[in-house]
Design a protein around this motif. Structure first.
Motif, PDB file in Angstrom:
ATOM      1  N   VAL A 126       0.842  -1.203   0.000  1.00  0.00           N
ATOM      2  CA  VAL A 126       0.000   0.000   0.000  1.00  0.00           C
ATOM      3  C   VAL A 126       0.877   1.252   0.000  1.00  0.00           C
ATOM      4  O   VAL A 126       0.574   2.243  -0.686  1.00  0.00           O
ATOM      5  N   ALA A 127       1.958   1.223   0.763  1.00  0.00           N
ATOM      6  CA  ALA A 127       2.854   2.380   0.795  1.00  0.00           C
ATOM      7  C   ALA A 127       3.468   2.640  -0.581  1.00  0.00           C
ATOM      8  O   ALA A 127       3.602   3.795  -1.001  1.00  0.00           O
ATOM      9  N   SER A 128       3.815   1.590  -1.306  1.00  0.00           N
ATOM     10  CA  SER A 128       4.360   1.779  -2.653  1.00  0.00           C
ATOM     11  C   SER A 128       3.306   2.327  -3.600  1.00  0.00           C
ATOM     12  O   SER A 128       3.620   3.118  -4.498  1.00  0.00           O
ATOM     13  N   TRP A 129       2.050   1.910  -3.417  1.00  0.00           N
ATOM     14  CA  TRP A 129       0.983   2.512  -4.219  1.00  0.00           C
ATOM     15  C   TRP A 129       0.946   4.031  -4.019  1.00  0.00           C
ATOM     16  O   TRP A 129       0.854   4.793  -4.985  1.00  0.00           O
ATOM     17  N   CYS A 130       0.992   4.441  -2.753  1.00  0.00           N
ATOM     18  CA  CYS A 130       0.909   5.875  -2.443  1.00  0.00           C
ATOM     19  C   CYS A 130       2.107   6.627  -3.024  1.00  0.00           C
ATOM     20  O   CYS A 130       1.946   7.704  -3.623  1.00  0.00           O
ATOM     21  N   LEU A 131       3.294   6.062  -2.861  1.00  0.00           N
ATOM     22  CA  LEU A 131       4.496   6.710  -3.373  1.00  0.00           C
ATOM     23  C   LEU A 131       4.433   6.857  -4.891  1.00  0.00           C
ATOM     24  O   LEU A 131       4.726   7.930  -5.444  1.00  0.00           O
ATOM     25  N   CYS A 132       4.021   5.803  -5.570  1.00  0.00           N
ATOM     26  CA  CYS A 132       4.003   5.833  -7.030  1.00  0.00           C
ATOM     27  C   CYS A 132       2.855   6.675  -7.570  1.00  0.00           C
ATOM     28  O   CYS A 132       2.957   7.200  -8.685  1.00  0.00           O
ATOM     29  N   THR A 133       1.794   6.828  -6.805  1.00  0.00           N
ATOM     30  CA  THR A 133       0.733   7.756  -7.212  1.00  0.00           C
ATOM     31  C   THR A 133       1.279   9.172  -7.309  1.00  0.00           C
ATOM     32  O   THR A 133       0.969   9.923  -8.247  1.00  0.00           O
ATOM     33  N   VAL A 134       2.114   9.539  -6.346  1.00  0.00           N
ATOM     34  CA  VAL A 134       2.731  10.866  -6.372  1.00  0.00           C
ATOM     35  C   VAL A 134       3.689  10.990  -7.560  1.00  0.00           C
ATOM     36  O   VAL A 134       3.686  11.993  -8.276  1.00  0.00           O
ATOM     37  N   LEU A 135       4.517   9.983  -7.783  1.00  0.00           N
ATOM     38  CA  LEU A 135       5.481  10.036  -8.887  1.00  0.00           C
ATOM     39  C   LEU A 135       4.777  10.090 -10.240  1.00  0.00           C
ATOM     40  O   LEU A 135       5.136  10.886 -11.112  1.00  0.00           O
ATOM     41  N   LEU A 136       3.771   9.241 -10.419  1.00  0.00           N
ATOM     42  CA  LEU A 136       3.049   9.238 -11.693  1.00  0.00           C
ATOM     43  C   LEU A 136       2.215  10.510 -11.859  1.00  0.00           C
ATOM     44  O   LEU A 136       2.031  10.991 -12.987  1.00  0.00           O
ATOM     45  N   GLY A 137       1.721  11.048 -10.753  1.00  0.00           N
ATOM     46  CA  GLY A 137       1.001  12.319 -10.837  1.00  0.00           C
ATOM     47  C   GLY A 137       1.907  13.442 -11.310  1.00  0.00           C
ATOM     48  O   GLY A 137       1.498  14.289 -12.119  1.00  0.00           O
ATOM     49  N   ALA A 138       3.136  13.449 -10.814  1.00  0.00           N
ATOM     50  CA  ALA A 138       4.099  14.460 -11.270  1.00  0.00           C
ATOM     51  C   ALA A 138       4.413  14.278 -12.755  1.00  0.00           C
ATOM     52  O   ALA A 138       4.513  15.260 -13.506  1.00  0.00           O
ATOM     53  N   LEU A 139       4.543  13.027 -13.197  1.00  0.00           N
ATOM     54  CA  LEU A 139       4.787  12.777 -14.623  1.00  0.00           C
ATOM     55  C   LEU A 139       3.603  13.232 -15.455  1.00  0.00           C
ATOM     56  O   LEU A 139       3.777  13.837 -16.528  1.00  0.00           O
ATOM     57  N   TRP A 140       2.401  12.970 -14.996  1.00  0.00           N
ATOM     58  CA  TRP A 140       1.207  13.379 -15.736  1.00  0.00           C
ATOM     59  C   TRP A 140       1.140  14.891 -15.864  1.00  0.00           C
ATOM     60  O   TRP A 140       0.786  15.425 -16.927  1.00  0.00           O
ATOM     61  N   LEU A 141       1.479  15.606 -14.798  1.00  0.00           N
ATOM     62  CA  LEU A 141       1.483  17.070 -14.860  1.00  0.00           C
ATOM     63  C   LEU A 141       2.487  17.574 -15.900  1.00  0.00           C
ATOM     64  O   LEU A 141       2.209  18.529 -16.641  1.00  0.00           O
ATOM     65  N   LEU A 142       3.643  16.942 -15.968  1.00  0.00           N
ATOM     66  CA  LEU A 142       4.632  17.337 -16.963  1.00  0.00           C
ATOM     67  C   LEU A 142       4.129  17.079 -18.371  1.00  0.00           C
ATOM     68  O   LEU A 142       4.276  17.926 -19.266  1.00  0.00           O
ATOM     69  N   LEU A 143       3.517  15.918 -18.588  1.00  0.00           N
ATOM     70  CA  LEU A 143       3.008  15.597 -19.920  1.00  0.00           C
ATOM     71  C   LEU A 143       1.860  16.523 -20.312  1.00  0.00           C
ATOM     72  O   LEU A 143       1.724  16.887 -21.481  1.00  0.00           O
ATOM     73  N   GLU A 144       1.030  16.909 -19.345  1.00  0.00           N
ATOM     74  CA  GLU A 144      -0.045  17.847 -19.633  1.00  0.00           C
ATOM     75  C   GLU A 144       0.512  19.215 -20.006  1.00  0.00           C
ATOM     76  O   GLU A 144      -0.056  19.920 -20.845  1.00  0.00           O
ATOM     77  N   ARG A 145       1.608  19.583 -19.393  1.00  0.00           N
ATOM     78  CA  ARG A 145       2.229  20.865 -19.733  1.00  0.00           C
ATOM     79  C   ARG A 145       2.774  20.849 -21.152  1.00  0.00           C
ATOM     80  O   ARG A 145       2.779  21.876 -21.839  1.00  0.00           O
ATOM     81  N   GLU A 146       3.226  19.691 -21.619  1.00  0.00           N
ATOM     82  CA  GLU A 146       3.764  19.592 -22.977  1.00  0.00           C
ATOM     83  C   GLU A 146       2.673  19.431 -24.021  1.00  0.00           C
ATOM     84  O   GLU A 146       2.916  19.647 -25.201  1.00  0.00           O
ATOM     85  N   ARG A 147       1.471  19.076 -23.605  1.00  0.00           N
ATOM     86  CA  ARG A 147       0.424  18.755 -24.572  1.00  0.00           C
ATOM     87  C   ARG A 147      -0.033  19.933 -25.404  1.00  0.00           C
ATOM     88  O   ARG A 147      -0.341  19.751 -26.593  1.00  0.00           O
ATOM     89  N   PRO A 148      -0.123  21.184 -24.882  1.00  0.00           N
ATOM     90  CA  PRO A 148      -0.567  22.285 -25.754  1.00  0.00           C
ATOM     91  C   PRO A 148       0.251  22.445 -27.021  1.00  0.00           C
ATOM     92  O   PRO A 148      -0.304  22.747 -28.078  1.00  0.00           O
ATOM     93  N   ALA A 149       1.567  22.232 -26.956  1.00  0.00           N
ATOM     94  CA  ALA A 149       2.390  22.335 -28.172  1.00  0.00           C
ATOM     95  C   ALA A 149       1.989  21.267 -29.178  1.00  0.00           C
ATOM     96  O   ALA A 149       1.910  21.527 -30.384  1.00  0.00           O
TER      97      ALA A 149
END
Length: 260
Positions: free
Chosen positions: A184-207
């Motif tokens: 469960v702890a790894s789920w929580c940790l990776c949710t944060v990591l993948l959330g940060a990756l998703w935010l980066l990809l969303e920032r690149e999407r307008p281009a």
């Protein structure tokens, strides 16, 4: 009203706080470990199937999947002329590199012993196999999403990655390789990591979106140009009439003079 990125960041706070809570309980041998141990005893039943499921979280299995998907996304992005096409394919492996940099020090610091189903050892918190599977399969799905044409294909990619992570998690607990809280702890940790990756990809999407909007306009311009080769030329033939004199200038006037 908060912007979408702000809401996304706020949405990452609950898993981050839950991860901090579990880590504190493990480090301090808190009361949360007692029900965790009872749940483990009820779930542990080592068999070949659970061992195979747990192996899907091996770095030798999960990481090559991420590398292949990142390479495919880079090839598609470059072929499409996308701006900064290399960013998603580098960001996803970079998040994968963060997993051992975070997990290994936590294993050393918490020094949690394993379940009775494994040889006596320590360093089981958090689950490295779960974190590897979650980041590798989850990041692969996120990088692949922009290149999937239908909503069903995108849904299928996300569902497949989630099922793989759940399969690894179940196999680890069922086989007794990890306590449930480790997973469960790894789920929580990776949710944060993948959330940060998703935010980066969303920032690149307008281009990328701007590029996709421009391409149909260019296609329409090219399609609207007149064809330069093989175009029919206007006919220069003179249409004949039933009066022969019509084809000879002044023929009619000369004839009128002869009759006078």
């Amino acid at each position: 009203m908060p912007s979408r990125p702000t809401r996304a960041v706020l949405g990452l706070l609950p898993p981050a706080l839950l991860f901090a809570l579990i880590t504190w309980q493990v480090a301090a041998d808190g009361p949360l470990l007692r029900p965790d141990e009872r749940l483990s005893r009820a779930l542990v039943h080592p068999d070949r199937a659970s061992e195979l499921l747990a192996d899907l979280g091996e770095a030798q299995v999960a990481v090559p999947v991420l590398v292949l998907v990142a390479g495919y996304a880079a090839w598609r992005g470059r072929a499409a002329g996308a701006a900064r096409w290399w960013v998603p394919s580098l960001a996803a492996p970079a998040v994968m590199v963060l997993v051992p940099l975070i997990v290994v020090p936590l294993k050393v610091w918490t020094d949690r012993p394993g379940t009775p189903a494994v040889p006596p050892a320590t360093g089981y918190y958090p689950s490295g196999h779960t974190a590897t599977a979650a980041v590798a399969y989850g990041a692969a799905a996120l990088v692949l999403l922009p290149w999937l044409r239908t909503a069903f294909a995108r849904w299928l990619a996300l569902a497949t990655s989630a099922l793989l992570v759940l399969a690894v998690s179940f196999g680890l607990v069922r086989r007794g390789y990890h306590w449930p809280l480790d997973v469960v702890a790894s789920w929580c940790l990776c949710t944060v990591l993948l959330g940060a990756l998703w935010l980066l990809l969303e920032r690149e999407r307008p281009a990328r979106d701007r590029l996709e909007r421009k391409r149909p306009a260019r296609d329409r311009t090219a399609a609207g140009r007149p064809c330069q080769t093989g175009a029919p030329r206007p006919s220069t033939r003179t249409t004949r009439t039933s009066d022969p004199s019509a084809s000879r200038p002044y023929g009619g006037a000369r004839k009128a003079q002869d009759t006078t």
